[in-house]
Design an enzyme around this catalytic site. Structure first.
Site, short mmCIF file in Angstrom:
data_model
loop_
_atom_site.label_atom_id
_atom_site.label_comp_id
_atom_site.label_asym_id
_atom_site.label_seq_id
_atom_site.Cartn_x
_atom_site.Cartn_y
_atom_site.Cartn_z
N ALA A 1 0.83 -1.10 -0.02
CA ALA A 1 -0.06 0.04 0.10
C ALA A 1 0.96 1.16 0.09
CB ALA A 1 -1.01 -0.05 1.19
N HIS A 2 0.14 2.39 -0.10
CA HIS A 2 0.85 3.64 -0.05
C HIS A 2 1.64 3.84 1.14
CE1 HIS A 2 -3.14 5.70 1.38
NE2 HIS A 2 -2.36 4.87 2.26
N ASN A 3 2.99 4.38 0.84
CA ASN A 3 3.76 5.03 1.54
C ASN A 3 4.44 3.95 2.55
OD1 ASN A 3 1.75 7.54 1.53
ND2 ASN A 3 3.94 8.38 1.95
#
Length: 348
Positions: A244-246
């Site tokens: 997922a993001h980051n």
């Protein structure tokens, strides 16, 4: 494709190995110890299969240096520090013959924006699309139908297999391998609920993948909400993984199939995650941690942790819990029997 290696060819390719015995036939195939026939190469790495060496009909067997045994007539042993690694190196040589690197050039059906920059030694396969500002390094191979978005950066000697996608502003280091269906830079899953409506949170960051990373088929790595999602040098990611993001993955991590890592979680170097494990968001996983298959990790882990189960717990505790759970049916029978005895005594 046909192969033919004499024992001396194998030793030359490996640059090591002590030969014992004489192979009556060149190596023309590779097989497991039990299934091997004359002309096959086999190997012993896991001592669980030690007995299979005795009955193996392989012409050549890679064995550990201290293996207590000797080759049969017409068979050769090559004693090595790491037989499995040695076999991998032979297979790498075979792989080069199975999938030879195409000569530099751009296929006539590829679509390149005039502002894309492609090194003269790179190969761009059929139906690839390269958007404006994209840069492709020396010796890189893009097989059919690869898509590179605007301002992407692809380092030297990368190999992107059919239908791999690298979205806008993302970057790959050197010697990165993307298998078919990989998507780098898809939007992170971010929504704010306002008055009953899920409003999309723009994902304006990027994905940065460092040198020598390999990513398996149909894995997705989401771009950051802001800043970047990062995959560290030398890490290997299996098929069907969702990152997922980051998320930040350190150097030389191993992430196996169907793992899901939620947003803003950090894995330090040399973390191993077993298949179908799930990690919630905003966690910090210490270096050299091992997470067992199907674990559910919901809290930070110290370096060198070894956990399994869902919710994840220290491995030895999880083992004890597993044993105790198997005893629950008998325990309930015993409790029911005690309750019945008490009832009868009370009734008398």
């Amino acid at each position: 494709m046909r192969i033919a290696y004499k024992v001396e060819d194998l030793v030359r390719l490996l640059g090591e190995g002590r030969v014992e015995g004489h192979a009556a036939q060149s190596v023309v195939g590779i097989a497991a110890l039990k299934q091997a026939q004359s002309g096959d190469l086999a190997f012993l790495s896991n001592l669980k299969y030690k007995a299979d060496v005795v009955v193996s009909r392989a012409s050549v067997v890679f064995v550990p240096e201290d293996f207590d045994g000797h080759p049969a007539t017409g068979q050769a042993f090559i004693r090595l520090a790491k037989p499995s690694l040695a076999l991998a190196r032979i297979c790498r040589e075979i792989e080069r013959q199975l999938w030879p690197k195409p000569p530099p050039g751009v296929h006539a059906s590829a679509v390149l924006h005039p502002e894309a920059r492609v090194d003269a030694s790179a190969y761009i396969g059929p139906l690839c699309v390269i958007e404006s500002g994209a840069q492709i390094g020396a010796g890189t191979v893009l097989q059919g139908q690869v898509y590179l978005g605007r301002e992407t950066r692809i380092g030297a000697d990368c190999w992107l297999m059919p239908n791999a996608v690298v979205m806008e502003y993302c970057q790959l280091g050197r010697r990165v391998r993307l298998h078919s269906g990989v998507v780098v830079g898809s939007d992170g899953f971010g929504y704010d609920t306002n008055k009953g409506i899920h409003e999309k949170v723009p994902q304006i960051g990027r994905v940065a993948i460092e040198d020598d990373v390999e990513i398996g088929a149909n894995t997705t790595i989401d771009r950051a909400r802001f800043s970047e999602t990062r995959i560290g040098e030398g890490s290997k990611i299996d098929n069907l993984v969702q990152i997922a993001h980051n998320v930040v993955i350190g150097r030389h991590c191993l992430i196996t199939a169907q793992v899901g890592i939620s947003g803003s979680t950090t894995l330090e170097d040399y973390v191993v995650v077993g298949g179908q494990a799930g990690l919630t968001g905003h966690l910090h996983i210490g270096a050299h941690t091992m997470i067992g298959a199907q674990s559910g990790v919901t809290h930070d882990l110290e370096p060198k942790s070894y956990v399994r189960d869902s919710p994840a717990m220290p491995y030895m505790i999880a083992q004890k819990v597993h044993v105790l759970k198997s005893r629950l049916p008998d325990l309930f029978k015993r409790v029911a029997s005690i309750e019945e005895t008490i009832r009868q005594l009370g009734g008398s």
